[in-house]
Design a protein around this motif. Sequence first.
Motif, PDB file in Angstrom:
ATOM      1  N   ARG A 262       0.841  -1.203   0.000  1.00  0.00           N
ATOM      2  CA  ARG A 262       0.000   0.000   0.000  1.00  0.00           C
ATOM      3  C   ARG A 262       0.872   1.248   0.000  1.00  0.00           C
ATOM      4  NH1 ARG A 262      -2.881  -2.667   4.192  1.00  0.00           N
ATOM      5  NH2 ARG A 262      -4.527  -3.903   3.244  1.00  0.00           N
TER       6      ARG A 262
ATOM      7  N   ARG B  90       2.070   1.686  -3.452  1.00  0.00           N
ATOM      8  CA  ARG B  90       0.946   2.061  -4.304  1.00  0.00           C
ATOM      9  C   ARG B  90       0.674   3.562  -4.180  1.00  0.00           C
ATOM     10  NH1 ARG B  90      -4.577   0.514  -1.795  1.00  0.00           N
ATOM     11  NH2 ARG B  90      -3.954   2.300  -0.540  1.00  0.00           N
ATOM     12  N   ASP B  91       0.690   4.067  -2.950  1.00  0.00           N
ATOM     13  CA  ASP B  91       0.360   5.475  -2.734  1.00  0.00           C
ATOM     14  C   ASP B  91       1.385   6.402  -3.373  1.00  0.00           C
ATOM     15  OD1 ASP B  91      -1.857   4.595  -1.426  1.00  0.00           O
ATOM     16  OD2 ASP B  91      -1.050   4.896   0.593  1.00  0.00           O
TER      17      ASP B  91
END
Length: 200
Positions: free
Chosen positions: A133, A136-137
Amino acid sequence: MGGTMDGTKQQRRGNTRQRIQDVALGLFAEQGYEKTSLREIAERLDVTKAALYYHFKTKEEIIVSLFEDLTKPIEDLIEWGRRQPGTLETKEEIIRRYSEALAGAEPLFRFMQENQATVRELRIGDTFKDRMRGLRDILITPEAELVDQVRSVSAMFTLHAGMFVMQDIEGDPEKRREAVLEVALDMVRQAHEHACREEG
């Protein structure tokens, strides 16, 4: 003089720890995690169980330590990425470095794939998802269209697919890694260019 001695000893200790991790992972792959005992790991290493115990008290500790060591580059990458401008160069560099980090951790990821119950129990999967995550960010441009956000995330998964799905495909693994990386970079570029055009 005393200083150098400590240095070498420190290094050697580090190597023992690494050797234990490597041998344990090899045994887990060969005969399964459940069936492998600490005693067998010690025998394969040709050390006493006490020597092994000095570094790790349980099989779980070995896996968790391996996971922490091998995913440290991913953590460092996230830290680095957060400090960079959200340019295409940054995103390409992240994909390149992530590809390298995954290659370095390949035996561990194979273990994770084949021992999902253990991975769930040890909560390794949760940590890994958090790291993904984090990446991804950094890769996603928040105001980008959904399709481009999907492209950015797919670039990460392309690298995973290259590791798992394409393992048994004939040919030079290094060339395969380059091909997979090229596709991942393509996705990031497409998403980025598209987002820039939208803004313009």
